[in-house]
Design an enzyme around this catalytic site. Structure first.
Site, PDB file in Angstrom:
ATOM      1  N   ASP A   5      -7.979  -5.365   0.196  1.00 26.55           N
ATOM      2  CA  ASP A   5      -8.495  -6.236  -0.858  1.00 26.55           C
ATOM      3  C   ASP A   5      -8.104  -7.704  -0.685  1.00 26.55           C
ATOM      4  O   ASP A   5      -8.598  -8.555  -1.411  1.00 26.55           O
ATOM      5  CB  ASP A   5      -7.994  -5.746  -2.229  1.00 26.55           C
ATOM      6  CG  ASP A   5      -8.621  -4.412  -2.603  1.00 26.55           C
ATOM      7  OD1 ASP A   5      -9.835  -4.274  -2.406  1.00 26.55           O
ATOM      8  OD2 ASP A   5      -7.903  -3.516  -3.070  1.00 26.55           O
ATOM      9  N   HIS A  56       0.855  -1.191   0.000  1.00 29.23           N
ATOM     10  CA  HIS A  56       0.000   0.000   0.000  1.00 29.23           C
ATOM     11  C   HIS A  56       0.885   1.233   0.000  1.00 29.23           C
ATOM     12  O   HIS A  56       1.924   1.252   0.648  1.00 29.23           O
ATOM     13  CB  HIS A  56      -0.908   0.021   1.244  1.00 29.23           C
ATOM     14  CG  HIS A  56      -2.055   0.959   1.105  1.00 29.23           C
ATOM     15  ND1 HIS A  56      -1.950   2.303   1.382  1.00 29.23           N
ATOM     16  CD2 HIS A  56      -3.329   0.747   0.679  1.00 29.23           C
ATOM     17  CE1 HIS A  56      -3.111   2.874   1.145  1.00 29.23           C
ATOM     18  NE2 HIS A  56      -3.964   1.972   0.712  1.00 29.23           N
TER      19      HIS A  56
HETATM   20  N1  CMC Z   1       4.136  -7.657  -4.745  1.00 29.73           N
HETATM   21  C1  CMC Z   1       5.481  -7.596  -4.924  1.00 29.73           C
HETATM   22  N2  CMC Z   1       6.210  -6.466  -4.798  1.00 29.73           N
HETATM   23  C2  CMC Z   1       5.551  -5.352  -4.447  1.00 29.73           C
HETATM   24  C3  CMC Z   1       4.167  -5.331  -4.242  1.00 29.73           C
HETATM   25  C4  CMC Z   1       3.455  -6.544  -4.395  1.00 29.73           C
HETATM   26  N3  CMC Z   1       2.142  -6.571  -4.204  1.00 29.73           N
HETATM   27  N4  CMC Z   1       3.787  -4.082  -3.916  1.00 29.73           N
HETATM   28  C5  CMC Z   1       4.890  -3.330  -3.921  1.00 29.73           C
HETATM   29  N5  CMC Z   1       5.965  -4.104  -4.255  1.00 29.73           N
HETATM   30  C6  CMC Z   1       7.351  -3.643  -4.305  1.00 29.73           C
HETATM   31  C7  CMC Z   1       7.614  -2.866  -5.588  1.00 29.73           C
HETATM   32  O1  CMC Z   1       8.082  -3.707  -6.626  1.00 29.73           O
HETATM   33  C8  CMC Z   1       8.647  -1.872  -5.145  1.00 29.73           C
HETATM   34  O2  CMC Z   1       9.899  -2.511  -5.106  1.00 29.73           O
HETATM   35  P1  CMC Z   1      11.267  -1.657  -5.428  1.00 29.73           P
HETATM   36  O3  CMC Z   1      11.331  -0.594  -4.381  1.00 29.73           O
HETATM   37  O4  CMC Z   1      12.337  -2.678  -5.304  1.00 29.73           O
HETATM   38  O5  CMC Z   1      11.090  -1.116  -6.813  1.00 29.73           O
HETATM   39  C9  CMC Z   1       8.265  -1.554  -3.695  1.00 29.73           C
HETATM   40  O6  CMC Z   1       7.562  -2.714  -3.241  1.00 29.73           O
HETATM   41  C10 CMC Z   1       7.373  -0.332  -3.553  1.00 29.73           C
HETATM   42  O7  CMC Z   1       6.248  -0.513  -4.415  1.00 29.73           O
HETATM   43  P2  CMC Z   1       5.633   0.615  -5.321  1.00 29.73           P
HETATM   44  O8  CMC Z   1       4.947  -0.010  -6.480  1.00 29.73           O
HETATM   45  O9  CMC Z   1       6.669   1.653  -5.611  1.00 29.73           O
HETATM   46  O10 CMC Z   1       4.587   1.229  -4.293  1.00 29.73           O
HETATM   47  P3  CMC Z   1       3.371   2.127  -4.627  1.00 29.73           P
HETATM   48  O11 CMC Z   1       3.052   2.862  -3.395  1.00 29.73           O
HETATM   49  O12 CMC Z   1       3.609   2.938  -5.859  1.00 29.73           O
HETATM   50  O13 CMC Z   1       2.188   1.086  -4.994  1.00 29.73           O
HETATM   51  C11 CMC Z   1       0.454  -0.500  -4.707  1.00 29.73           C
HETATM   52  C12 CMC Z   1       1.244   0.647  -4.067  1.00 29.73           C
HETATM   53  C13 CMC Z   1      -0.747  -0.793  -3.836  1.00 29.73           C
HETATM   54  C14 CMC Z   1      -0.043  -0.062  -6.086  1.00 29.73           C
HETATM   55  C15 CMC Z   1       1.366  -1.742  -4.830  1.00 29.73           C
HETATM   56  O14 CMC Z   1       1.768  -2.171  -3.558  1.00 29.73           O
HETATM   57  C16 CMC Z   1       0.678  -2.877  -5.588  1.00 29.73           C
HETATM   58  O15 CMC Z   1       0.727  -2.915  -6.817  1.00 29.73           O
HETATM   59  N6  CMC Z   1       0.036  -3.841  -4.848  1.00 29.73           N
HETATM   60  C17 CMC Z   1      -0.722  -4.888  -5.482  1.00 29.73           C
HETATM   61  C18 CMC Z   1      -2.079  -4.366  -5.940  1.00 29.73           C
HETATM   62  C19 CMC Z   1      -3.021  -4.134  -4.766  1.00 29.73           C
HETATM   63  O16 CMC Z   1      -3.165  -4.964  -3.884  1.00 29.73           O
HETATM   64  N7  CMC Z   1      -3.716  -2.984  -4.788  1.00 29.73           N
HETATM   65  C20 CMC Z   1      -4.698  -2.615  -3.779  1.00 29.73           C
HETATM   66  C21 CMC Z   1      -4.253  -1.447  -2.977  1.00 29.73           C
HETATM   67  S1  CMC Z   1      -5.191  -1.187  -1.467  1.00 29.73           S
HETATM   68  C22 CMC Z   1      -6.816  -0.836  -1.913  1.00 29.73           C
HETATM   69  C23 CMC Z   1      -7.040   0.212  -2.910  1.00 29.73           C
HETATM   70  O17 CMC Z   1      -6.301   1.186  -3.039  1.00 29.73           O
HETATM   71  O18 CMC Z   1      -8.012   0.096  -3.618  1.00 29.73           O
END
Ligand code: CMC
Length: 431
Positions: free
Chosen positions: A366, A308
């Site tokens: 989720d 998140h």
């Molecule tokens: N699985 C594997 N690696 C992950 C994941 C994951 N679910 N989420 C983040 N990472 C890693 C990512 O690769 C990155 O690594 P690095 O720093 O080495 O590049 C690091 O963690 C930070 O991630 P980010 O993508 O830069 O973080 P963000 O804040 O931009 O994205 C997120 C947040 C929710 C989009 C992301 O965690 C994600 O894609 N999660 C899976 C989808 C999900 O469950 N979404 C629902 C979010 S909560 C409810 C809502 O908002 O509706």
């Protein structure tokens, strides 16, 4: 504003800019960068808005480090235990818990605005039977602007209220119509004697050929899920509603924009993606393979329902939903729960893995919600629609708040331009 100022200096020119610091009720201070361009000729750059407060708001507070979520100052755990969705909707919209007569009036208003214009209902016939329900819901919500355009003056607080009530009351009816269209069943009209979630379940599952009794366990479970999903401050879809609404557009169109943003798998679409992922993983012995794939940067696979932007500890909504999943499955008499068992095991394995520990990746809202929706008989493709029903309350609340904010202006970000410098047009024959 306070007297405190952050000072920014351009080391080349020696020019400086004083950034006034605003202190929130709780949370980190916020530096106003409005004068920076005038003083230094520079913009701020923050893709994804990770360190940018886009507005002031008194609705919801999140402390991502401590895993705290509060609506209007009330901890989500207390609301989930003691309140109900309609009361929470009132709280979010109007800022205070309602007194008994206020709650009764609000509840009656919502119950009596549930019907759709018949012409709007006929729109569903234009969709192919296998259209994604989020596509239908987004389209039909946008179409509401065609029905209520002249009667919606965004500068009139009374009109804003009517819009808010209509939107909250009609979104379950639109959602149920999308579901009925996708399964080829006749549309079921709302029944105003049923409460919000009872009415929704009835519109989903009643058929003319037999009697349908709303299961109170199912209605209660849904109500709690809706409380947890009702708002989450400036998330992607809410910010989209604010940005679209900031131009003064018809508010139904702004809510449609919010639905569109919610649908994506990085946001509300994750609940559907989690179940798809669990079905693909299939069994406990396959978990390590998928955890390794999630860690592999050359593989686009991510653990859906994990991570998140704001929470760097357990999402408080996820722990409530996990506890609730046990109770709901038990109360519904489900003993064989392979997907839930798989999800619990996946969580355990991921939370012990260095990659997930180092990056503070925990289950989010989720991760477990789909397990409950599925137990209630709601199909996977409808999961994000369920999220949208609840989040509609947050969207209309933020839209209303924005329009009455004295600092409100049209949203218009700037950019870091990385395109070509000025060049001369070349005739087709000379390229
Ligand atoms: N699985 C594997 N690696 C992950 C994941 C994951 N679910 N989420 C983040 N990472 C890693 C990512 O690769 C990155 O690594 P690095 O720093 O080495 O590049 C690091 O963690 C930070 O991630 P980010 O993508 O830069 O973080 P963000 O804040 O931009 O994205 C997120 C947040 C929710 C989009 C992301 O965690 C994600 O894609 N999660 C899976 C989808 C999900 O469950 N979404 C629902 C979010 S909560 C409810 C809502 O908002 O509706």
């Amino acid at each position: 504003m306070t007297d405190k100022l952050f000072k920014l200096t351009d080391p080349e020119t020696g020019k400086h800019s004083d950034l006034p610091v605003r202190v929130p009720t709780i949370g980190p201070p916020v530096a106003g960068v409005g004068s920076m361009y005038r003083d230094l000729g520079a913009f701020t750059y923050d893709p994804g808005y990770a360190a940018t407060a886009s507005c002031q708001s008194a609705v919801t507070y999140i402390d991502g480090e401590k895993g705290v979520l509060m609506y209007r100052g009330y901890p989500i755990e207390q609301l989930a235990e003691h309140s109900n969705f309609i009361e929470v909707a009132y709280l979010l919209l109007y800022g205070e818990l309602p007194k008994p007569d206020q709650l009764e009036r609000f509840d009656t208003t919502i119950r009596t605005h549930t019907m759709l214009n018949e012409a709007l209902l006929r729109f569903f016939n234009g969709f192919h039977y296998d259209a994604h329900p989020m596509a239908m819901v987004t389209g039909v919500v946008a179409s509401m602007s065609a029905f209520y355009h002249d009667s919606t003056n965004v500068s009139d607080p009374e009109h804003r209220d009517i819009f808010a009530h209509r939107m909250i009351a009609k979104i379950p009816t639109i959602a149920a119509a999308a579901y009925k269209h996708s399964v080829g069943q006749p549309f079921v009209y709302p029944r105003n004697e049923l409460d919000y979630c009872g009415n929704l379940l009835n519109m989903f599952f009643a058929v003319p050929a037999s009697n349908y009794e709303v299961d109170p366990v199912a209605a209660e479970a849904l109500d709690m899920l809706f409380i947890l999903h009702a708002d989450h401050e400036q998330n992607c879809s809410t910010s989209t509603v604010r940005l679209a609404g900031s131009s003064g557009t018809n508010p139904y169109s702004a809510i449609a924009a919010g639905n569109a943003a919610l649908w994506g798998p990085a946001h509300g679409g994750a609940n559907e993606a989690v179940i798809n992922m669990l079905e693909t993983i299939g069994s406990v012995d396959q978990i390590p393979k998928f955890v390794n794939r999630a860690k592999d940067k050359s593989d686009p696979f991510r653990l859906m329902g994990f991570g998140h932007r704001v929470y760097k500890s357990y999402d408080p909504r996820a722990s409530i939903i996990r506890g609730m999943a046990h109770r709901v499955l038990n109360n519904l008499g489900r003993t064989n729960t392979p997907l839930f068992d798989l999800a619990l095991e996946l969580e355990q394995i991921a939370l012990k893995d260095d990659y997930f520990v180092e990056k503070n990746l925990y289950p989010n809202v989720d991760f477990y919600s789909g397990i409950i929706y599925r137990a209630l008989g709601i199909p996977k493709s409808m999961f994000t629609v369920m999220f949208a029903i609840a989040r509609t309350v947050g969207w209309v609340t933020h839209w209303r708040e924005m329009l009455s904010d004295p600092e409100f202006r049209i949203g218009r970000p700037r950019q870091l331009y990385i395109g070509a410098e000025q060049r001369d047009y070349a005739a087709l024959s000379e390229r």
